[in-house]
Design a protein around this motif. Structure first.
Motif, PDB file in Angstrom:
ATOM      1  N   ILE A  46       1.260  20.810-134.853  1.00 26.63           N
ATOM      2  CA  ILE A  46       0.292  19.730-135.054  1.00 26.63           C
ATOM      3  C   ILE A  46      -1.113  20.295-135.207  1.00 26.63           C
ATOM      4  N   ARG A  47      -1.835  19.783-136.206  1.00 24.33           N
ATOM      5  CA  ARG A  47      -3.226  20.170-136.415  1.00 24.33           C
ATOM      6  C   ARG A  47      -4.146  19.018-136.021  1.00 24.33           C
ATOM      7  N   ALA A  48      -5.380  19.351-135.673  1.00 26.81           N
ATOM      8  CA  ALA A  48      -6.350  18.349-135.225  1.00 26.81           C
ATOM      9  C   ALA A  48      -7.645  18.482-136.000  1.00 26.81           C
ATOM     10  N   GLN A  49      -8.274  17.352-136.229  1.00 29.67           N
ATOM     11  CA  GLN A  49      -9.619  17.292-136.802  1.00 29.67           C
ATOM     12  C   GLN A  49     -10.523  16.780-135.692  1.00 29.67           C
ATOM     13  N   ALA A  50     -11.635  17.465-135.455  1.00 21.50           N
ATOM     14  CA  ALA A  50     -12.500  17.087-134.345  1.00 21.50           C
ATOM     15  C   ALA A  50     -13.950  17.343-134.704  1.00 21.50           C
ATOM     16  N   ALA A  51     -14.835  16.764-133.902  1.00 25.87           N
ATOM     17  CA  ALA A  51     -16.267  16.983-134.086  1.00 25.87           C
ATOM     18  C   ALA A  51     -16.904  17.220-132.727  1.00 25.87           C
ATOM     19  N   MET A  52     -17.786  18.205-132.653  1.00 29.59           N
ATOM     20  CA  MET A  52     -18.626  18.378-131.469  1.00 29.59           C
ATOM     21  C   MET A  52     -19.881  17.547-131.693  1.00 29.59           C
ATOM     22  N   ALA A  66     -19.403  28.596-128.543  1.00 31.46           N
ATOM     23  CA  ALA A  66     -18.364  27.590-128.782  1.00 31.46           C
ATOM     24  C   ALA A  66     -17.452  28.027-129.919  1.00 31.46           C
ATOM     25  N   VAL A  67     -18.042  28.534-130.985  1.00 30.08           N
ATOM     26  CA  VAL A  67     -17.249  28.995-132.127  1.00 30.08           C
ATOM     27  C   VAL A  67     -16.359  30.167-131.714  1.00 30.08           C
ATOM     28  N   ALA A  68     -16.919  31.117-130.961  1.00 31.77           N
ATOM     29  CA  ALA A  68     -16.131  32.269-130.517  1.00 31.77           C
ATOM     30  C   ALA A  68     -14.975  31.839-129.623  1.00 31.77           C
ATOM     31  N   THR A  69     -15.198  30.828-128.797  1.00 34.00           N
ATOM     32  CA  THR A  69     -14.140  30.317-127.921  1.00 34.00           C
ATOM     33  C   THR A  69     -13.002  29.725-128.737  1.00 34.00           C
ATOM     34  N   LEU A  70     -13.342  28.903-129.701  1.00 35.52           N
ATOM     35  CA  LEU A  70     -12.327  28.277-130.554  1.00 35.52           C
ATOM     36  C   LEU A  70     -11.582  29.318-131.381  1.00 35.52           C
ATOM     37  N   GLN A  71     -12.310  30.284-131.924  1.00 36.75           N
ATOM     38  CA  GLN A  71     -11.679  31.310-132.755  1.00 36.75           C
ATOM     39  C   GLN A  71     -10.755  32.211-131.938  1.00 36.75           C
ATOM     40  N   MET A  72     -11.102  32.439-130.673  1.00 39.18           N
ATOM     41  CA  MET A  72     -10.276  33.318-129.861  1.00 39.18           C
ATOM     42  C   MET A  72      -8.909  32.699-129.584  1.00 39.18           C
ATOM     43  N   LEU A  73      -8.863  31.375-129.479  1.00 39.86           N
ATOM     44  CA  LEU A  73      -7.597  30.696-129.199  1.00 39.86           C
ATOM     45  C   LEU A  73      -6.885  30.238-130.464  1.00 39.86           C
ATOM     46  N   ALA A  74      -7.609  30.144-131.568  1.00 40.59           N
ATOM     47  CA  ALA A  74      -7.001  29.714-132.830  1.00 40.59           C
ATOM     48  C   ALA A  74      -7.691  30.455-133.974  1.00 40.59           C
ATOM     49  N   PRO A 101      -5.286  24.178-135.271  1.00 38.39           N
ATOM     50  CA  PRO A 101      -4.171  23.880-134.383  1.00 38.39           C
ATOM     51  C   PRO A 101      -4.625  23.041-133.187  1.00 38.39           C
ATOM     52  N   ALA A 102      -3.948  21.922-132.968  1.00 40.15           N
ATOM     53  CA  ALA A 102      -4.362  20.984-131.922  1.00 40.15           C
ATOM     54  C   ALA A 102      -4.351  21.637-130.542  1.00 40.15           C
ATOM     55  N   ARG A 103      -3.320  22.444-130.284  1.00 37.03           N
ATOM     56  CA  ARG A 103      -3.254  23.090-128.977  1.00 37.03           C
ATOM     57  C   ARG A 103      -4.484  23.963-128.730  1.00 37.03           C
ATOM     58  N   GLY A 104      -4.849  24.756-129.725  1.00 34.04           N
ATOM     59  CA  GLY A 104      -5.995  25.641-129.577  1.00 34.04           C
ATOM     60  C   GLY A 104      -7.280  24.873-129.348  1.00 34.04           C
ATOM     61  N   VAL A 105      -7.473  23.783-130.106  1.00 34.53           N
ATOM     62  CA  VAL A 105      -8.682  22.976-129.960  1.00 34.53           C
ATOM     63  C   VAL A 105      -8.763  22.373-128.561  1.00 34.53           C
ATOM     64  N   ASP A 284     -25.589  16.773-122.370  1.00 36.64           N
ATOM     65  CA  ASP A 284     -24.383  15.970-122.571  1.00 36.64           C
ATOM     66  C   ASP A 284     -23.861  16.152-123.996  1.00 36.64           C
ATOM     67  N   VAL A 285     -22.706  16.795-124.122  1.00 35.39           N
ATOM     68  CA  VAL A 285     -22.096  17.061-125.410  1.00 35.39           C
ATOM     69  C   VAL A 285     -20.596  16.883-125.282  1.00 35.39           C
ATOM     70  N   ALA A 286     -19.948  16.473-126.369  1.00 35.41           N
ATOM     71  CA  ALA A 286     -18.510  16.191-126.309  1.00 35.41           C
ATOM     72  C   ALA A 286     -17.823  16.666-127.574  1.00 35.41           C
ATOM     73  N   ILE A 287     -16.493  16.845-127.472  1.00 42.34           N
ATOM     74  CA  ILE A 287     -15.657  17.085-128.646  1.00 42.34           C
ATOM     75  C   ILE A 287     -14.772  15.861-128.810  1.00 42.34           C
ATOM     76  N   ASP A 288     -14.932  15.179-129.920  1.00 36.83           N
ATOM     77  CA  ASP A 288     -14.162  13.973-130.214  1.00 36.83           C
ATOM     78  C   ASP A 288     -13.079  14.281-131.239  1.00 36.83           C
ATOM     79  N   ILE A 289     -11.835  14.013-130.871  1.00 36.78           N
ATOM     80  CA  ILE A 289     -10.719  14.163-131.801  1.00 36.78           C
ATOM     81  C   ILE A 289     -10.711  12.965-132.749  1.00 36.78           C
ATOM     82  N   GLU A 290     -10.623  13.243-134.032  1.00 33.48           N
ATOM     83  CA  GLU A 290     -10.608  12.173-135.020  1.00 33.48           C
ATOM     84  C   GLU A 290      -9.160  11.859-135.372  1.00 33.48           C
ATOM     85  N   ALA A 291      -8.819  10.574-135.374  1.00 37.89           N
ATOM     86  CA  ALA A 291      -7.439  10.157-135.669  1.00 37.89           C
ATOM     87  C   ALA A 291      -7.043  10.590-137.066  1.00 37.89           C
TER      88      ALA A 291
END
Length: 291
Positions: A46-52, A66-74, A101-105, A284-291
């Motif tokens: 499963i893949r995910a689309q998201a926005a910070m 943040a980018v390095a964190t995401l890239q390290m896991l995906a 990849p949704a898991r990585g995100v 205050d910052v969030a990552i929102d998964i887009e349907a």
């Protein structure tokens, strides 16, 4: 993928410091078994689309982490940056668009947000202090009152907010405090010892809390800078008058958003505040998964 160089403002933080901090943070969060929730509930393909997204207004810092964190896991993740560190943002503004990849995100989400929330909080508080000194030549700088292990990153965030850095560690420069003076036997004695050991590129700053001590320092002509500790505005003005630009003056102590403008108006060269790093509210910052 947005090139990582486009995430940076004029400030710079070592990629080695980023890599070390991200690895340490992920190791802390993933533990021995990894993200058991995402592994159990999200199919591997499963893949995910998201926005910070920024939930408040302020100054951004920490996007490269943040980018390095995401890239390290995906490693195959696709990230587009809409702002760069040091940018002023408004509530609801998108900072990053993320697809992968949704898991990585999901696994990277909290660590990425922790970096951006912490560093943007410092950058935002620094910018507030800097704004209070508008119209003066005074520079705002941080101290060594930083989170253990995160000093390089937090001092980077201060620069993103328009501030300047004090020394990074005990090996950068000599800062002679009241306890050094007491043990060494007085102002002249401690300055003579310091000057005899200082290399030609090592600056010497000494802390004083009275005008009499300042006069003693000026008489020696051995210091490069003087830290005026916990002096009121009237005393700071007298210190500036007595010094006449001969030595760099730094004011410290009782520095708040309510007092900093008056302190800057005295003509001191620098104002240092530990509050930039040790008391900055989280952004205050969030990552929102887009349907």
């Amino acid at each position: 993928m947005t090139p990582s160089s486009l995430l940076y403002p004029d400030a710079f933080v070592s990629p080695l410091a980023i890599d070390e901090a991200v690895r340490r943070a992920l190791d802390e969060d993933l533990g021995r078994a990894g993200d058991v929730t995402s592994t159990a509930t999200i199919p591997e393909n499963i893949r995910a689309q998201a926005a910070m997204v920024a939930r408040q207004g302020g100054v951004i810092s920490g996007l490269p982490l943040a980018v390095a964190t995401l890239q390290m896991l995906a490693p195959d993740i696709d990230i587009t940056a809409h702002v760069r560190d040091g940018a002023s943002v408004t509530p609801g503004q998108h900072l990053l668009t993320i697809a992968g990849p949704a898991r990585g995100v999901l696994t990277a989400e909290r660590t990425a947000l922790n970096f951006v929330g912490r560093l943007s909080g410092i950058a935002t508080r620094t910018a507030q202090y800097v704004d209070c000194t508008a119209g003066t030549t005074t520079r705002i700088c941080c101290t060594r009152k930083t989170t253990p292990g995160l000093r390089a990153l937090e001092k980077y965030a201060v620069r993103c907010g328009g501030g300047f850095n004090h020394r990074f560690g005990l090996d950068d420069a000599m800062l002679i405090k009241d306890n050094h003076i007491a043990v060494a036997g007085g102002i002249r004695a401690v300055l003579e010892r310091a000057r005899s050991r200082a290399g030609h590129l090592v600056k010497i700053e000494i802390e004083v809390d009275t005008l009499a001590q300042l006069d003693e320092v000026l008489d020696t002509r051995l210091a490069d800078a003087v830290l005026l500790d916990n002096m009121d505005v009237a005393t700071l003005r007298k210190a500036v008058e007595r010094t006449q630009g001969w030595v760099v003056l730094e004011a410290s102590g009782n520095v708040t958003l309510d007092t900093i403008a008056a302190i800057a108006s005295t003509g001191v060269d620098y104002i240092s505040s530990g509050a930039l790093t040790h008391s900055a509210p989280n952004f205050d910052v969030a990552i929102d998964i887009e349907a």
